[in-house]
Design a protein around this motif. Structure first.
Motif, PDB file in Angstrom:
ATOM      1  N   GLY A   1       0.759  -1.202  -0.121  1.00 28.59           N
ATOM      2  CA  GLY A   1      -0.018  -0.016   0.083  1.00 28.59           C
ATOM      3  C   GLY A   1       0.891   1.340   0.019  1.00 28.59           C
ATOM      4  N   TYR A   2       2.196   1.227  -0.024  1.00 25.77           N
ATOM      5  CA  TYR A   2       2.697   2.663   0.206  1.00 25.77           C
ATOM      6  C   TYR A   2       3.226   3.065  -1.215  1.00 25.77           C
ATOM      7  N   ARG A   3       3.239   4.472  -1.173  1.00 25.44           N
ATOM      8  CA  ARG A   3       3.516   4.855  -2.396  1.00 25.44           C
ATOM      9  C   ARG A   3       5.180   5.174  -2.820  1.00 25.44           C
ATOM     10  N   ARG A   4       5.387   5.170  -4.012  1.00 24.92           N
ATOM     11  CA  ARG A   4       6.747   5.189  -4.183  1.00 24.92           C
ATOM     12  C   ARG A   4       6.977   6.575  -4.682  1.00 24.92           C
ATOM     13  N   ASN A   5       8.251   7.015  -4.860  1.00 21.89           N
ATOM     14  CA  ASN A   5       8.501   8.581  -5.408  1.00 21.89           C
ATOM     15  C   ASN A   5       8.386   8.745  -6.744  1.00 21.89           C
ATOM     16  N   SER A   6       8.398   7.490  -7.678  1.00 28.96           N
ATOM     17  CA  SER A   6       8.418   7.545  -9.083  1.00 28.96           C
ATOM     18  C   SER A   6       6.952   8.195  -9.541  1.00 28.96           C
ATOM     19  N   GLY A   7       6.655   8.653 -10.570  1.00 28.98           N
ATOM     20  CA  GLY A   7       5.227   8.630 -11.249  1.00 28.98           C
ATOM     21  C   GLY A   7       4.525   7.585 -11.329  1.00 28.98           C
ATOM     22  N   VAL A   8       5.248   6.547 -12.002  1.00 34.23           N
ATOM     23  CA  VAL A   8       4.416   5.191 -11.803  1.00 34.23           C
ATOM     24  C   VAL A   8       4.251   4.488 -10.750  1.00 34.23           C
ATOM     25  N   GLY A   9       4.937   4.503  -9.848  1.00 34.06           N
ATOM     26  CA  GLY A   9       4.745   3.996  -8.309  1.00 34.06           C
ATOM     27  C   GLY A   9       3.952   4.906  -7.675  1.00 34.06           C
ATOM     28  N   ARG A  10       3.564   6.414  -7.745  1.00 25.07           N
ATOM     29  CA  ARG A  10       2.540   6.974  -7.146  1.00 25.07           C
ATOM     30  C   ARG A  10       1.175   6.390  -7.951  1.00 25.07           C
TER      31      ARG A  10
END
Length: 133
Positions: free
Chosen positions: A32-41
């Motif tokens: 469930g946690y978002r990543r910093n990259s655009g695709v990850g978000r």
């Protein structure tokens, strides 16, 4: 490898990785946690999970209303491709139970969430959509 070998390529990962190893300096990524990259978000956003859940339910409804179990059973018996794909799907579903269990333990959610992984495709998406404590 997973694209070519299916869920069977993930078995070594699940066998060799453990929660103890992930605490020893390696970053543990969980659902469930978002990543910093655009695709990850985008991939980690609840709206994306909700849209995927609705599309999955719509596709399943279409399959149940328009599909024919007798045709599938016949293809399962005579086509090795359909046979292997079905076994791969079952293994992937069982691996999702393990993945949900590990994530629930890591994020301090109830371990009973792992049971929802038994529902193919829909279970993991429901796990992602439901708010954490």
């Amino acid at each position: 490898m997973s694209f070519g070998l299916g869920a069977f390529a993930l078995i070594p990962y699940f066998a060799l990785s453990s929660p103890r190893r992930s605490r020893s300096g390696h970053e543990h990524h969980h659902f469930g946690y978002r990543r910093n990259s655009g695709v990850g978000r985008i991939a980690g956003h609840k709206l994306t999970h909700g849209i995927l859940l609705l599309l999955t339910l719509g596709t399943a409804l279409y399959g149940f209303t328009q599909g024919h179990l007798a045709v599938y059973t016949e293809a399962f018996r005579h086509s090795s491709l359909v046979h292997i794909m079905t076994i791969d799907f079952v293994v992937l579903t069982l691996l999702s139970v393990l993945a949900i269990y590990r994530d629930a333990v890591f994020s301090r959610r109830s371990r009973m969430w792992a049971v929802i992984g038994v529902i193919p495709l829909v279970g993991p998406l429901v796990y992602l959509v439901v708010d954490r404590k």
